[in-house]
Write a protein that holds these residues in place. Structure first.
Motif, short mmCIF file in Angstrom:
data_model
loop_
_atom_site.label_atom_id
_atom_site.label_comp_id
_atom_site.label_asym_id
_atom_site.label_seq_id
_atom_site.Cartn_x
_atom_site.Cartn_y
_atom_site.Cartn_z
N ARG A 82 -0.45 -5.15 3.36
CA ARG A 82 -0.11 -3.74 3.19
C ARG A 82 1.20 -3.61 2.41
O ARG A 82 2.22 -4.16 2.81
CB ARG A 82 -0.02 -3.08 4.56
CG ARG A 82 0.34 -1.61 4.54
CD ARG A 82 -0.24 -0.89 5.75
NE ARG A 82 -1.67 -0.64 5.57
CZ ARG A 82 -2.40 0.12 6.38
NH1 ARG A 82 -1.85 0.69 7.44
NH2 ARG A 82 -3.69 0.30 6.15
N MET A 83 1.14 -2.87 1.30
CA MET A 83 2.32 -2.59 0.49
C MET A 83 2.84 -1.18 0.81
O MET A 83 2.06 -0.24 0.90
CB MET A 83 1.99 -2.67 -1.00
CG MET A 83 1.57 -4.04 -1.48
SD MET A 83 1.33 -4.06 -3.29
CE MET A 83 0.89 -5.78 -3.54
N HIS A 84 4.15 -1.06 0.97
CA HIS A 84 4.82 0.23 1.16
C HIS A 84 5.78 0.45 0.00
O HIS A 84 6.73 -0.31 -0.17
CB HIS A 84 5.60 0.25 2.47
CG HIS A 84 4.76 0.42 3.69
ND1 HIS A 84 5.30 0.62 4.94
CD2 HIS A 84 3.42 0.43 3.87
CE1 HIS A 84 4.33 0.75 5.83
NE2 HIS A 84 3.18 0.61 5.21
N LEU A 85 5.56 1.49 -0.79
CA LEU A 85 6.47 1.87 -1.86
C LEU A 85 7.31 3.05 -1.38
O LEU A 85 6.76 4.12 -1.08
CB LEU A 85 5.69 2.25 -3.12
CG LEU A 85 6.51 2.86 -4.27
CD1 LEU A 85 7.49 1.83 -4.85
CD2 LEU A 85 5.57 3.39 -5.37
N GLU A 141 13.31 1.23 0.76
CA GLU A 141 14.21 1.68 -0.31
C GLU A 141 13.40 2.45 -1.32
O GLU A 141 12.24 2.09 -1.61
CB GLU A 141 14.88 0.49 -1.01
CG GLU A 141 15.82 -0.32 -0.15
CD GLU A 141 16.44 -1.46 -0.95
OE1 GLU A 141 16.91 -1.20 -2.09
OE2 GLU A 141 16.43 -2.60 -0.46
N GLU A 142 13.96 3.50 -1.87
CA GLU A 142 13.25 4.26 -2.89
C GLU A 142 13.01 3.40 -4.12
O GLU A 142 13.91 2.73 -4.62
CB GLU A 142 14.06 5.52 -3.26
CG GLU A 142 14.12 6.52 -2.12
CD GLU A 142 14.85 7.80 -2.50
OE1 GLU A 142 15.38 7.87 -3.63
OE2 GLU A 142 14.89 8.73 -1.67
N GLY A 143 11.78 3.39 -4.58
CA GLY A 143 11.42 2.64 -5.78
C GLY A 143 11.18 1.16 -5.54
O GLY A 143 10.96 0.42 -6.49
N LYS A 144 11.20 0.72 -4.28
CA LYS A 144 10.99 -0.69 -3.96
C LYS A 144 9.77 -0.85 -3.05
O LYS A 144 9.46 0.02 -2.25
CB LYS A 144 12.23 -1.29 -3.27
CG LYS A 144 13.48 -1.25 -4.14
CD LYS A 144 13.32 -2.13 -5.38
CE LYS A 144 14.59 -2.13 -6.21
NZ LYS A 144 14.42 -2.95 -7.45
N VAL A 145 9.11 -2.01 -3.18
CA VAL A 145 7.90 -2.30 -2.41
C VAL A 145 8.20 -3.29 -1.30
O VAL A 145 8.80 -4.34 -1.54
CB VAL A 145 6.78 -2.85 -3.32
CG1 VAL A 145 5.62 -3.39 -2.49
CG2 VAL A 145 6.29 -1.78 -4.28
N LEU A 146 7.79 -2.95 -0.08
CA LEU A 146 7.77 -3.88 1.05
C LEU A 146 6.33 -4.33 1.25
O LEU A 146 5.40 -3.53 1.12
CB LEU A 146 8.24 -3.20 2.33
CG LEU A 146 9.74 -2.93 2.52
CD1 LEU A 146 9.95 -2.20 3.85
CD2 LEU A 146 10.53 -4.23 2.52
#
Length: 630
Positions: free
Chosen positions: A560-563, A584-589
């Motif tokens: 699962r990716m979270h942007l 973080e805004e603009g970053k993917v977890l």
């Protein structure tokens, strides 16, 4: 396991919720009980292993979920399916794909009598029993591979985790029936007498006439037991033709047809067997044992074909004929559950527990139903005592799953004792990783880097275009509340959140992309995401003051990716196992939501993220093509 950022196991209530505005983490745990796994295609020779579900309980089939994938055309109102995945019925086994149930659109099977015609369908599945698994200290076992992981941090704030060596329960579970001890003891004694009587009694299948043709019946039965099924069927058919009033000959014919259906993977032959079982039971002078055996097997095979209402009718007839048979009542309860009729099942199990208060099967299912009704504390003693009974039908991963979940919600750390037991019984890959629909051998770790996934191009596309994605999401949100259409779910302790779904089960959801055309265009070329039949692509908004319970997703087949799109500076965090991170805004977890995870939103403004599920990178092309949707 919420289906927004996380995923839940699924106790399903009678009404179908919409996926539209569910919790961010995974699907709801309070939905109606229904098994919705689709048939898994068998791997060709030499191919990599197919999926194995963690259960060795008998298979029972349910309706196909094909009709419930999308309950609405709007992306924000699409039907929730992941939450159906971990229901309290035995897990289905896995079979070759040529043996499939009849099309639910067919109003009448060619061999089904009109009085028994059912417009539902199911799956014929077979599965391999789970292998014994052992966990080394500090490591998680998923199928055949270990993944290194740090020991849980003892004093970390807001973090929970399994003890290194969970101690056995020392407290005595409270009585679930609530009646006087004397009544319970009397009921237990009566139940034990019935069990002993059942053990000693040998089934009498031959009536007086059948005894006169016993030699011929035995000869035909010998062929069947030797696996000479075509010859056995011809022999029993000849007996039935010559002796049409012989219940044992017709029952033998039904058994031969049943066995041959398995061998040929033939639904038509199986339907013939279902009809023959009924015919045997309806003959005059049928013995009570043969009547019971024929109708019970008929009900089982009806369930196998997905003919749930027909099975329910058969079991209702059985319980009327044998009102004191508790096991038949238990089967009737399961039939109600398979139809999503929790109310009917609850009534049946209350009747069972009134006469057999120590019946573990009834207790564990009754506890499951109570939990589906959000009666968390009341469900615990039933689930616990049912599992402790060790009775057949109670050793199912979903019961361990939901008992642990209930204990976590009331703040009882013994939850991890039950998760550990579930792991030792082969239901969970580890105490942390508790998904039930898994493919063996996949790399297992809670957090992933883009490089580890091999999906670096997708991650770069998301991060480079995050503002475009954010702006489109904001445009489809309610401008006054800064939320999507809310939906009540059972994964949160408190707070509000919603979601707007673009893809689900590898398919676009209704007209949802019309509101966010640029976002959808960006994703079109990434089949690892848009083609992920075991995941979703969606926007998820969470309001301040929200806490999502610890939970796990249904499968290890996805990541699962979270942007981050709109992320307050402080107060928003997600824990997966013993590691907590912030968006973080603009970053993917990237994390594996088959591991336990938990979310807190303690900021002073809403938090908006974009969720993109992708296939686990180690799945083969064949597996991605043939694994069933979730």
């Amino acid at each position: 396991m919420a289906d927004s950022e996380v995923d839940s196991g699924g106790l399903k209530e009678a009404e179908r919720p919409h996926v539209g505005d569910s919790p961010e983490e995974t699907p709801d745990t309070s939905e109606r009980l229904a098994e919705t796994t689709n048939q898994e295609a068998a791997e060709p020779q030499g191919a990599e292993p197919t999926e194995a579900t963690s259960s060795d309980t008998p298979a029972e089939e349910t309706e196909s979920d094909s009709s419930r994938v999308h309950g609405d055309d709007e992306g924000s109102r699409s039907h929730q399916v992941e939450s159906e995945i971990q229901a309290a019925v035995p897990l289905p086994p896995l079979v070759e794909d040529e043996f499939v149930p009849d099309d639910p659109r067919d109003s009448l099977h060619p061999h089904e009598d009109r009085a028994h015609t059912i417009d539902t369908t199911g799956v014929l599945l077979e599965e391999q029993p789970p292998e014994e698994s052992v966990v080394e200290s500090g490591r998680h076992l998923t199928s055949s591979k270990f993944s290194q992981e740090a020991e849980p941090a003892g004093g970390a704030e807001n973090q929970s985790g399994p003890p290194v060596e969970p101690e056995p329960q020392s407290e005595t579970p409270q009585r679930a029936d609530g009646g006087p001890e004397a009544e319970e003891a009397a009921g237990n004694q009566a139940e034990e007498k019935l069990k002993e009587k059942a053990k000693k009694k040998k089934p009498k299948l031959l009536n007086k006439f059948d005894k006169t043709i016993k030699t011929e019946i035995d000869a035909a039965e010998k062929l069947r037991k030797k696996g000479k099924l075509e010859e056995a069927l011809r022999a029993f058919e000849s007996l039935v033709q010559r002796h049409p009033q012989s219940p044992r000959a017709r029952y033998g014919k039904a058994q031969a047809e049943d066995d041959l259906a398995e061998k040929l993977r033939s639904n038509d032959m199986l339907q013939r067997a279902i009809n023959s079982y009924r015919e045997a039971a309806e003959l005059p002078d049928v013995t009570s044992d043969l009547l019971r055996a024929a109708l019970k097997r008929r009900a089982e095979r009806q369930q196998f074909l997905g003919r749930m209402r027909g099975s329910l009718a058969t079991l209702e007839r059985l319980t009327q004929i044998f009102p004191e048979d508790v096991s038949l009542k238990n089967d009737l309860g399961v039939a109600h559950l398979l139809l999503g009729d929790n109310k009917g099942a609850k009534k049946v199990y209350e009747e069972v527990l009134a006469v057999a208060p120590s019946n573990g099967f009834a207790k564990v299912h009754y506890g499951f139903i109570l939990k589906s009704e959000n009666q968390i504390e009341q469900s615990i003693p039933y689930l616990k005592e049912g599992l402790e009974s060790g009775e057949p039908g109670t050793d199912d991963g979903r019961f361990y799953f939901h008992l642990g979940d209930a204990l976590q919600r009331v703040g009882d750390s013994s939850a991890y004792h039950w998760y550990e037991l579930g792991h030792k019984r082969g239901h969970f890959a580890s105490v942390w990783q508790r998904s039930l629909y898994n493919v063996d051998g996949l790399k297992a770790q809670p957090w992933w880097t883009p490089k580890e996934t091999g999906y670096t191009d997708l991650v770069k596309t998301l991060e480079r275009n995050w503002k475009t994605i954010r702006d489109e999401a904001l445009a489809v949100m309610d401008q006054n509340t800064r939320s999507f259409v809310p939906e009540e779910e059972n994964l949160r302790e408190r707070g509000e959140w919603g979601q707007y779904t673009l893809w689900q089960q590898g398919k676009k959801v209704g007209n949802s992309c019309q509101g966010v055309p640029k976002t959808c265009a960006l994703l079109e070329r990434y089949s690892e995401a848009t083609g992920c039949k075991r995941g979703q692509i969606k926007f998820s908004v969470m309001q301040p003051g929200t806490h999502v319970w610890p939970h796990t997703g249904p499968t290890n087949c996805r990541l699962r990716m979270h942007l981050g799109l709109v992320v307050p500076k402080q107060g928003c965090r997600i824990r997966c196992t013993d590691q907590t991170r912030e968006w973080e805004e603009g970053k993917v977890l990237i994390f594996d939501d088959s591991f336990e995870h938990e979310v807190w939103q303690e900021a002073d403004a809403y938090r908006l993220i974009f969720i993109v599920d992708v296939w686990h990178p180690e799945l083969t092309a064949y597996q991605r093509q043939t694994l069933s949707p979730i």
